[in-house]
Scaffold this motif. Structure first.
Motif, mmCIF file in Angstrom:
data_model
loop_
_atom_site.group_PDB
_atom_site.id
_atom_site.type_symbol
_atom_site.label_atom_id
_atom_site.label_comp_id
_atom_site.label_asym_id
_atom_site.label_seq_id
_atom_site.Cartn_x
_atom_site.Cartn_y
_atom_site.Cartn_z
ATOM 1 N N VAL A 134 29.537 89.836 76.459
ATOM 2 C CA VAL A 134 29.380 88.569 77.167
ATOM 3 C C VAL A 134 29.997 87.489 76.274
ATOM 4 O O VAL A 134 29.483 87.224 75.181
ATOM 5 C CB VAL A 134 27.905 88.244 77.447
ATOM 6 N N VAL A 135 31.088 86.920 76.716
ATOM 7 C CA VAL A 135 31.790 85.899 75.955
ATOM 8 C C VAL A 135 31.523 84.546 76.607
ATOM 9 O O VAL A 135 31.770 84.378 77.808
ATOM 10 C CB VAL A 135 33.303 86.183 75.911
ATOM 11 N N GLU A 136 31.007 83.605 75.807
ATOM 12 C CA GLU A 136 30.680 82.277 76.330
ATOM 13 C C GLU A 136 31.528 81.224 75.638
ATOM 14 O O GLU A 136 31.571 81.151 74.402
ATOM 15 C CB GLU A 136 29.198 81.974 76.119
ATOM 16 N N ARG A 137 32.154 80.411 76.460
ATOM 17 C CA ARG A 137 32.969 79.314 75.938
ATOM 18 C C ARG A 137 32.085 78.161 75.471
ATOM 19 O O ARG A 137 32.323 77.568 74.422
ATOM 20 C CB ARG A 137 33.934 78.849 77.035
ATOM 21 N N HIS A 138 31.063 77.831 76.266
ATOM 22 C CA HIS A 138 30.156 76.727 75.927
ATOM 23 C C HIS A 138 28.960 77.289 75.156
ATOM 24 O O HIS A 138 27.880 77.525 75.709
ATOM 25 C CB HIS A 138 29.695 76.009 77.189
ATOM 26 N N ALA A 139 29.148 77.504 73.880
ATOM 27 C CA ALA A 139 28.114 78.056 73.002
ATOM 28 C C ALA A 139 28.558 77.818 71.569
ATOM 29 O O ALA A 139 29.681 77.400 71.311
ATOM 30 C CB ALA A 139 27.910 79.553 73.269
ATOM 31 N N GLY A 140 27.664 78.071 70.629
ATOM 32 C CA GLY A 140 28.013 77.867 69.231
ATOM 33 C C GLY A 140 26.792 77.851 68.359
ATOM 34 O O GLY A 140 25.972 78.765 68.414
ATOM 35 N N PHE A 141 26.628 76.806 67.554
ATOM 36 C CA PHE A 141 25.459 76.738 66.685
ATOM 37 C C PHE A 141 25.086 75.294 66.428
ATOM 38 O O PHE A 141 25.892 74.367 66.617
ATOM 39 C CB PHE A 141 25.688 77.491 65.367
ATOM 40 N N VAL A 142 23.836 75.098 66.025
ATOM 41 C CA VAL A 142 23.294 73.771 65.742
ATOM 42 C C VAL A 142 22.623 73.783 64.377
ATOM 43 O O VAL A 142 22.441 74.843 63.757
ATOM 44 C CB VAL A 142 22.260 73.347 66.809
ATOM 45 N N SER A 143 22.214 72.611 63.935
ATOM 46 C CA SER A 143 21.367 72.461 62.754
ATOM 47 C C SER A 143 19.945 72.183 63.232
ATOM 48 O O SER A 143 19.630 71.035 63.568
ATOM 49 C CB SER A 143 21.852 71.326 61.859
ATOM 50 N N PRO A 144 19.077 73.190 63.304
ATOM 51 C CA PRO A 144 17.700 72.933 63.719
ATOM 52 C C PRO A 144 16.991 71.923 62.821
ATOM 53 O O PRO A 144 16.186 71.120 63.292
ATOM 54 C CB PRO A 144 17.045 74.313 63.647
ATOM 55 N N ALA A 145 17.304 71.954 61.521
ATOM 56 C CA ALA A 145 16.674 71.001 60.603
ATOM 57 C C ALA A 145 17.123 69.576 60.902
ATOM 58 O O ALA A 145 16.322 68.632 60.872
ATOM 59 C CB ALA A 145 16.999 71.363 59.156
ATOM 60 N N GLY A 146 18.407 69.384 61.194
ATOM 61 C CA GLY A 146 18.886 68.061 61.543
ATOM 62 C C GLY A 146 18.253 67.549 62.826
ATOM 63 O O GLY A 146 17.878 66.373 62.929
ATOM 64 N N LEU A 147 18.107 68.441 63.806
ATOM 65 C CA LEU A 147 17.466 68.058 65.063
ATOM 66 C C LEU A 147 16.007 67.711 64.829
ATOM 67 O O LEU A 147 15.508 66.696 65.337
ATOM 68 C CB LEU A 147 17.595 69.196 66.070
ATOM 69 N N ARG A 148 15.313 68.520 64.037
ATOM 70 C CA ARG A 148 13.914 68.247 63.717
ATOM 71 C C ARG A 148 13.750 66.875 63.057
ATOM 72 O O ARG A 148 12.901 66.078 63.457
ATOM 73 C CB ARG A 148 13.393 69.352 62.797
ATOM 74 N N ASP A 149 14.564 66.602 62.055
ATOM 75 C CA ASP A 149 14.436 65.344 61.327
ATOM 76 C C ASP A 149 14.690 64.138 62.237
ATOM 77 O O ASP A 149 13.987 63.118 62.160
ATOM 78 C CB ASP A 149 15.405 65.319 60.150
ATOM 79 N N ALA A 150 15.693 64.259 63.110
ATOM 80 C CA ALA A 150 15.995 63.154 64.021
ATOM 81 C C ALA A 150 14.852 62.926 65.002
ATOM 82 O O ALA A 150 14.458 61.780 65.258
ATOM 83 C CB ALA A 150 17.290 63.441 64.777
ATOM 84 N N VAL A 151 14.303 64.012 65.547
ATOM 85 C CA VAL A 151 13.237 63.883 66.541
ATOM 86 C C VAL A 151 11.976 63.307 65.915
ATOM 87 O O VAL A 151 11.290 62.471 66.525
ATOM 88 C CB VAL A 151 12.964 65.241 67.217
#
Length: 343
Positions: A134-151
């Motif tokens: 399954v190949v997805e064009r709209h996918a990748g990776f995030v920084s969960p720590a960066g998201l946590r800190d911002a939220v």
């Protein structure tokens, strides 16, 4: 409604944010450790894609990714990198339904590739016959720590309380007994403390509810296979993604269960297995020529896996058990959990 959330990782932070958005008059208190260095959120590889085998989980992952891509604040906070995703399945059986679900949330993102098509486009080697990706064009990776800190910052700006105070036990009513000796009462308590959740449940005389702690580990290498974004090979569980400007992150599932979240130790044999599998699967001599660093942490696992709200006592819930893959579903799962709490 007064809600106390134990755990300031990405799951607890996003749940608190959803609750605050849905009902601004709610009292939301988040309790987090004095330091988050090395926690599961900080150590997470952060892979995000739409594909999951189970349709309900696939819908969460795909809808969460769609929201992440469409929301500039979430996208920037998470440092979302759209490098694509390749999920290598042993066969093509059962893949049509997840691809359909992904297409509903992310039109045109997902396609299926056969073994020969994979070999022509990607650097995988020695795959058995029948493998389908399954190949997805709209996918990748995030920084969960960066998201946590911002939220967490958004929460304090909106009047929620984020307290750097350990929680000792959960008492009936429900209430939280804090490390400073005080008690705090709530209408609902949610334990979103990742790998510390089972120990907190045990200290409170509450059932673990199928939650267990497992070590997570990966190695980041300098250099890596060109032209490859995030990937998972179902056969061995190997996964990887680009890391930094010219590095690559690779990992395999650990078999260390019930580890102490405060003191995980690197599994040298697992590091060697990762290097060996990288040579076999990718034809890349990472271990011999490239300096690397290994990250070790732990996460909370549940059978069956899934980040969802689970009631363990009247008014007491857990929100963990993503089994190392919560980054894919946390955006949507937090919305669902908040609706259930307020429902």
């Amino acid at each position: 409604m007064r809600v106390g959330i134990v755990g300031g990782g990405v799951a607890g932070a996003l749940l608190a944010w959803r609750l605050r958005q849905a009902a601004p008059r709610n009292t939301i208190d988040v309790y987090t450790a004095r330091s988050t260095d090395g926690d599961a959120t900080s150590a997470s590889g952060g892979l995000v894609r739409g594909f999951e085998w189970l349709e309900p989980v696939c819908r969460l992952a795909a809808s969460g990714l769609a929201e992440l891509r469409a929301n500039p604040a979430l996208r920037a906070a998470s440092d979302y990198r759209e490098v694509g995703s390749v999920y290598l399945a042993r066969s093509g059986e059962g893949l049509a339904d997840p691809v359909r679900v992904i297409g509903e949330a992310l039109p045109g993102s997902a396609t299926l590739l056969t073994g020969p098509e994979l070999a022509a486009r990607y650097p995988f080697r020695g795959l058995p016959s029948g493998v389908t990706a399954v190949v997805e064009r709209h996918a990748g990776f995030v920084s969960p720590a960066g998201l946590r800190d911002a939220v967490l910052g958004w929460l304090t700006d909106r009047g929620a309380s984020v307290r750097r105070m350990p929680v000792v036990t959960v008492d009936p009513a429900p209430a939280l007994r804090l490390a400073d000796g005080t008690n705090a009462g709530y209408d609902a308590v949610v334990l979103a403390a990742g790998p510390w959740t089972p120990a907190l449940l045990a200290a409170s005389g509450l059932p673990a509810g199928g939650l267990r702690v497992k070590q997570i580990q990966y190695t980041v290498y300098e250099g890596g296979p060109a032209g490859l974004g995030t990937f998972v090979w179902e056969g061995t569980g190997m996964w990887g993604r680009p890391a930094g400007d010219a590095g690559f992150l690779l990992g395999l599932p650990s078999d260390h269960w019930d580890v102490d979240p405060a003191g995980p130790r690197p599994d040298v044999a697992l590091i060697d297995r990762v290097a060996s599998e990288a040579r076999r699967l990718l034809g890349h001599p990472l271990a011999e020529h490239c300096p690397h660093r290994t990250t070790v942490s732990s996460d909370c696992y549940h059978d069956p896996p899934g980040l969802e709200l689970r009631e363990v006592a009247p008014g007491v819930f857990t929100f963990t058990g993503g089994s190392g893959g919560a980054a894919k579903t946390v955006v949507a799962a937090s919305r669902v959990a908040a609706a259930e709490l307020l429902g």
